[in-house]
Design a protein around this motif. Structure first.
Motif, short mmCIF file in Angstrom:
data_model
loop_
_atom_site.label_atom_id
_atom_site.label_comp_id
_atom_site.label_asym_id
_atom_site.label_seq_id
_atom_site.Cartn_x
_atom_site.Cartn_y
_atom_site.Cartn_z
N LYS A 202 0.82 -1.21 0.00
CA LYS A 202 0.00 0.00 0.00
C LYS A 202 0.86 1.27 0.00
CE LYS A 202 -3.76 -2.32 2.46
NZ LYS A 202 -4.55 -2.38 3.72
N SER A 203 2.17 1.12 0.16
CA SER A 203 3.05 2.28 0.20
C SER A 203 3.56 2.68 -1.18
CB SER A 203 4.25 2.00 1.11
OG SER A 203 5.06 0.97 0.56
N SER B 131 11.35 0.52 1.53
CA SER B 131 11.82 0.16 2.88
C SER B 131 11.70 -1.33 3.16
CB SER B 131 11.05 0.96 3.93
OG SER B 131 11.37 2.33 3.82
N PHE B 132 10.72 -1.97 2.51
CA PHE B 132 10.50 -3.39 2.77
C PHE B 132 10.19 -4.12 1.46
CE2 PHE B 132 9.16 -1.19 6.64
CZ PHE B 132 10.09 -1.73 7.50
N GLY B 133 10.08 -5.44 1.57
CA GLY B 133 9.65 -6.24 0.45
C GLY B 133 10.70 -6.44 -0.62
N LEU C 283 0.78 8.92 4.24
CA LEU C 283 -0.08 7.86 4.75
C LEU C 283 -0.67 7.07 3.59
CD1 LEU C 283 -2.06 9.86 7.49
CD2 LEU C 283 0.06 8.55 7.80
N ASP C 284 -0.89 5.78 3.81
CA ASP C 284 -1.55 4.98 2.78
C ASP C 284 -3.07 5.12 2.90
OD1 ASP C 284 -2.42 3.29 4.84
OD2 ASP C 284 -0.87 1.80 4.48
N LYS C 285 -3.81 4.31 2.16
CA LYS C 285 -5.26 4.43 2.14
C LYS C 285 -5.90 4.08 3.48
CE LYS C 285 -5.56 3.53 -2.83
NZ LYS C 285 -6.03 2.60 -3.90
#
Length: 557
Positions: free
Chosen positions: A382-383, A490-492, A513-515
């Motif tokens: 979601k980022s 940052s991740f994944g 911010l995400d959704k």
């Protein structure tokens, strides 16, 4: 043979055929040839009966050697004789400016709503103190009161160091009154992750077996901050033995959404800083423990180069991977704290004396920047939308970016052996005494279970993993050596694994911010011993955006 030999890290415990030992219990147990034959399956070898008969007496002698080692107590501050060196071949550190004299703005006033003080930056708080708008005692009490008010829900704090804090605050006020000013941290409160020892207070490591533990010493990083005028007000939650956000007292919460954890293992540092319970905090990272809670809690987190900051007086999880860094409101605050805690320490053999500093007036467009396009394109979190928007902001700043890719032909799944073997060595007594059974979490992914399985990692595989780590160091250097900064999710992706193994510095910065109204971030990766470049770009980005000024609702009452 250059420095290859000294890079085979931390052969503290002789792991060869350690899988023959039972994981728990201090009672000596005998083994037989059938045990040896079956044990081959654990490590993927197959010897003939004659070969097994030949090596069996050798294994008995090994067992005697193991027992002799265990007869001697090791203090937890003892580092292995063989230390990790992150330097690639022919490495030349980049020139570094000295740190600037940090500017303290004039004209900063106390807010009408005093709760807004909780989200002031270090320079703003320094201005209030230096120019007599608030005393260190009043500011210290303000933040301690916030901990007492909000921490019942957040569970970010293990110990409020109230007596020490008030004594230090009173001392800072008296010195200022007498004309002695120690610098920008003079009289400013802060917190530290509870892996960091402070004399006179418990250091619990977040774990049930150690919840009454106290050391007659204060960690180097705390001494440096105190000497700079900082006021320690709290020891903040570490997930149990530096894993996750669950500790012996509960689960640390994310102030943006208390239905989820703060992430770990610097959970308390992330949560408390985000909610304005402390202006900044120290965290530690072995494999994401500054980056992850900084992202989850919407703050800025700097993980310096391996060896930049002393770990003396701090729990070890992996001697060759652990780092300490600041978690704060923004990149400038991180730079301020980093300038104080970094440097060579005779008590920590892994620290270095390479030049360090920051030219905050350097033109950001002179930086050579790359970005991990493939990883960003493949990101399904979601980022992602905020990450793409962040790249657009950086482009509009005049920064040119090249597309780069991380090394592919590397055995990433095998590197976890290094962390787990070194953690198993540090916590050997905990496992063999069965006190590991007292830890709150006991599931398959728990720290307790990870420590047990470490007894079954052979020394040969541990060293093989470190040989592959040597190759990874060279591959990463080849990728980054012509760049100042690499921008990454940052991740994944593998960046987090790679940079923790190679020791490269990173900074995680908020991107909105995400959704679901949860914070997002990007990570900037720098060359070894070049924190300056990532701090410069992070600061410039934050000057163009307001993401670092956001804070969770409900903490301004």
């Amino acid at each position: 043979m250059r420095h290859t030999l000294k890079r085979k890290p931390f052969l503290l415990v002789f792991f060869i055929f350690v899988f023959l030992m039972y994981a728990c219990g201090g009672t000596k147990r005998e083994f037989n040839k059938r045990d040896v034959k079956r044990a081959q399956n654990l490590v993927g070898v197959a010897f003939t009966k004659k070969q097994l008969d030949t090596l069996y007496p050798y294994l008995e002698r090994n067992r005697e050697g193991f027992d002799s080692l265990r007869a001697y107590e090791l203090d937890y501050t003892v580092f292995p004789a063989i230390k990790f060196d992150p330097l690639p071949l022919n490495f030349v550190p980049r020139p570094q400016d000295s740190f600037p004299i940090w500017e303290i703005p004039k004209g900063v006033e106390l807010p009408a709503n005093k709760s807004q003080l909780a989200f002031y930056t270090i320079p703003q708080l320094a201005s209030l103190i230096k120019y007599g708008k608030i005393s260190s005692v009043a500011l210290t009490q303000f933040f301690m009161d916030r901990i007492k008010k909000y921490d019942g829900v957040l569970q970010s704090t293990i110990t409020i160091t109230e007596k020490m804090a008030m004594e230090q605050a009173e001392k800072m006020d008296a010195e200022l009154q007498a004309g002695k000013y120690r610098g920008i941290l003079h009289g400013i409160p802060y917190g530290v992750k509870d892996l960091i020892s402070v004399k006179g207070y418990k250091t619990t490591w977040g774990a049930e077996p150690y919840k009454e533990q106290e050391f007659d010493m204060t960690a180097t990083v705390v001494e440096k901050l105190q000497d700079a005028g900082g006021v320690l007000i709290a020891k903040l939650v570490s997930g149990s033995l530096a894993r996750g956000d669950v500790w012996f007292g509960g689960k640390t919460k994310n102030p943006w959404d208390i239905k989820e954890g703060a992430s770990g293992s610097s959970a308390g540092s992330g949560s408390a800083t985000s909610a304005g319970l402390v202006p900044f905090a120290l965290g530690t990272e072995t494999l994401g423990s500054i980056t992850s809670p900084s992202t989850r809690n919407g703050i800025t987190g700097l993980r310096p180069t391996y060896g930049r900051v002393s770990r003396y007086g701090v729990m070890s999880l992996s001697w060759s991977m652990d780092k300490i860094g600041p978690m704060a409101r923004n990149a400038e605050d991180c730079a301020i704290v980093y300038s104080i805690i970094s440097g060579k320490d005779a008590m920590d053999p892994t620290t270095t004396d390479y030049p360090f500093g920051l030219d905050k007036n350097k033109d950001v467009t002179t930086l050579k920047v790359g970005y991990l396009k493939k990883d960003i394109d493949k990101d399904t979190s979601k980022s992602k939308d905020n990450m793409v928007k962040a790249l657009e902001v950086i482009k509009k700043m005049g920064v040119q970016m090249d597309s780069l890719e991380l090394p592919e032909d590397v055995p990433y799944s095998g590197f976890d052996i290094i962390l787990r073997a070194e953690a198993g060595a540090f916590f050997d007594d905990l496992v063999r005494s069965s006190d590991v059974d007292k830890m709150v979490e006991q599931d398959q992914r728990s720290r307790a279970n990870s420590l047990r399985q470490a007894r079954f990692i052979p020394a040969v595989e541990y060293l093989q993993a470190n040989r592959h780590r040597e190759v990874l160091i060279e591959k990463m250097h080849e990728l980054i050596k012509d760049y100042d900064v690499i921008i990454s999710p940052s991740f994944g992706n593998r960046q987090l694994v790679i940079t923790n193994l190679t020791g490269h510095p990173v900074i995680s910065i908020p991107t909105g911010l995400d959704k679901d109204k949860h914070p997002t971030s990007i990570t900037l990766v720098g060359n070894l011993y070049d924190e300056a470049s990532i701090l410069l770009l992070a600061k410039a980005f934050q000057e163009q955006t307001e993401f670092d000024e956001m804070h969770p609702e409900g903490y301004m009452d």
